[in-house]
Write a protein that holds these residues in place. Structure first.
Motif, short mmCIF file in Angstrom:
data_model
loop_
_atom_site.label_atom_id
_atom_site.label_comp_id
_atom_site.label_asym_id
_atom_site.label_seq_id
_atom_site.Cartn_x
_atom_site.Cartn_y
_atom_site.Cartn_z
N VAL A 75 0.83 -0.99 -0.01
CA VAL A 75 0.49 -0.15 -0.59
C VAL A 75 0.89 1.17 -0.02
N VAL A 76 0.89 1.91 -1.01
CA VAL A 76 0.63 3.10 -1.06
C VAL A 76 0.60 4.80 -0.34
N PHE A 77 0.43 4.92 0.73
CA PHE A 77 -0.28 6.31 1.22
C PHE A 77 0.23 7.67 0.59
N ALA A 78 -0.72 8.06 -0.16
CA ALA A 78 -0.75 9.81 0.00
C ALA A 78 -1.98 10.01 -0.52
N ASP A 114 -3.73 12.11 10.12
CA ASP A 114 -4.38 11.39 9.08
C ASP A 114 -4.30 10.08 8.70
N LEU A 115 -2.48 10.09 8.52
CA LEU A 115 -1.75 8.93 7.89
C LEU A 115 -2.27 7.82 9.13
N LEU A 116 -1.85 7.92 10.81
CA LEU A 116 -2.63 6.77 11.52
C LEU A 116 -3.89 5.96 11.03
N ILE A 123 -6.07 -1.75 7.87
CA ILE A 123 -5.50 -2.68 7.75
C ILE A 123 -5.85 -3.08 9.59
N ALA A 124 -7.22 -3.12 9.30
CA ALA A 124 -7.48 -3.26 11.03
C ALA A 124 -7.03 -4.82 11.85
N ALA A 125 -6.15 -4.36 12.52
CA ALA A 125 -5.72 -5.41 14.00
C ALA A 125 -6.83 -5.57 14.11
N PRO A 126 -6.67 -6.90 14.57
CA PRO A 126 -6.11 -8.05 14.72
C PRO A 126 -6.79 -9.48 13.11
N HIS A 160 8.13 11.14 10.88
CA HIS A 160 7.68 10.03 12.89
C HIS A 160 7.00 9.30 12.37
N VAL A 161 5.82 9.33 12.21
CA VAL A 161 4.84 8.08 12.15
C VAL A 161 4.79 7.09 11.47
#
Ligand SMILES: *Cc1c(COP(=O)(O)O)cnc(C)c1O
Length: 345
Positions: A75-78, A114-116, A123-126, A160-161
């Motif tokens: 996945v590329v986040f943009a 927003d990225l988090l 990708i909702a763990a678990p 950082h994130v």
């Protein structure tokens, strides 16, 4: 014709052409073009990166950058309005087989939270069957966001994130120098918060072709493989690289004029009935607006101004006007008059 359609419309000046004629050249594919090598050294230095690669276009920097950073299925986040999503013919899917997760943000600049959120949405763990993240992309300045500038704090936070998620950060720096000139912050300070960053020579810098991708030595070595694979290895490319060197030496500080012209244009348009400005205070060299309030359709408006000797472009439901090297303050005054006349009918 006054063209504010794009800063890609700049023509090489006589000075730039003269420099190109005398360029020393060699075989770029064999790394033997002295002028390309000099350009790469200059770019590595300016951006504070170990190594650099000459490519024909900015789009190819994104293609090669994404390919080098990711593997298929990642996945590329943009940002939702980023160039890689909106303006590269589906390149990330075609060349790199990646999923792109579009992050909504008001001016093309998303925040760490927003990225988090985007990551958690995806990708909702678990739950074990979600896709694996691969890369975070930022765009400096943000084109369709309005020529907007990421602050150092915003970049640092996203970087950082990204690192806590173990993800590299790729910067599409097509107009990085517009941010540098506007803020006085060094390119290498912005670049600190990236793993790869590229600059384009064909926008406000005024060269006919060329872009340079930079990063770690190891990253650029792998990128060079993909450059060749995608057909981007060149021969006597010093002819073009010399124009890029000329641009670095002559055309960076003058971007200030483009920024001042964009402010003058926005001020002029603000006084015209029927114009709604999306960028009342342009951050760099772009002005976005709509003429919907006048009752005129965008397409009709663009035809009307074209018939009077002015070109602008339709972008994302609005109209975009871009200032550049080949546009003077007098042209801007004329452009404002043409827009006013066109809306009067
Ligand atoms: C223009 C642009 C590109 C592509 O660069 P080209 O040199 O035209 O291929 C990529 N990203 C952004 C933000 C741009 O404005």
């Amino acid at each position: 014709m006054i063209s504010l359609a794009s800063d890609t419309e700049t023509r090489p000046t006589q000075g730039m052409r003269a420099a190109m004629v005398n360029a020393e050249v060699g075989d770029e594919q064999r790394r033997e073009d002295p002028t390309v090598n000099r350009l790469l050294e200059m770019c590595s230095h300016i951006l504070g990166k170990e190594s650099a690669l000459f490519l024909p276009s900015g789009t190819m920097c994104n293609i090669v950058g994404l390919k080098t950073h990711t593997s298929p299925g990642r996945v590329v986040f943009a940002d939702r309005m980023s160039h890689i999503i909106r303006a590269e013919s589906g390149g990330p899917a075609f060349h790199s087989n990646v999923l792109v997760e579009a992050i909504p943000s008001p001016r093309g600049i998303f925040r760490a939270k927003d990225l988090l959120e985007a990551k958690e949405r995806l990708i909702a763990a678990p739950y074990p069957y979600g896709p694996a993240p691969g890369l975070v992309c930022v765009e400096q300045t943000h084109n369709f966001g309005g020529g907007t500038i990421w602050t150092l704090e915003e970049l640092e936070e996203v970087h950082h994130v990204s690192k806590t998620m173990n993800l590299p950060v790729h910067m599409d720096g097509a107009r990085l120098f517009n941010a540098v000139v506007k803020t006085g912050i060094k390119a290498s300070d912005y670049a600190k918060y990236t793993d790869s960053v590229w600059i384009d020579f064909t926008k406000g810098l005024g060269a006919p072709l060329g872009a340079v991708l930079t990063g770690s030595r190891e990253f650029i070595e792998r990128a060079r493989y993909y450059k060749h694979l995608f057909g981007g290895a060149l021969r006597q490319a010093g002819i073009a690289a010399q124009a890029c060197i000329f641009a670095l030496e002559n055309n960076i500080q003058r971007l200030n004029e483009d920024h001042e012209n964009a402010i003058a244009l926005a001020d002029g348009l603000a006084d015209i009935n029927g114009v709604e400005l999306f960028t009342p205070d342009p951050e760099t060299n772009m002005v976005f607006f709509s003429v919907q309030r006048s009752g005129m359709e965008t397409e009709e408006f663009l035809e009307q101004i074209q018939a009077r000797g002015l070109r602008m472009g339709a972008v994302g439901g609005g109209i975009r006007a871009v200032t550049h090297l080949d546009v003077t303050r007098k042209d801007i005054e004329e452009a404002v008059r043409i827009v006013a006349d066109s809306l009067k009918g």
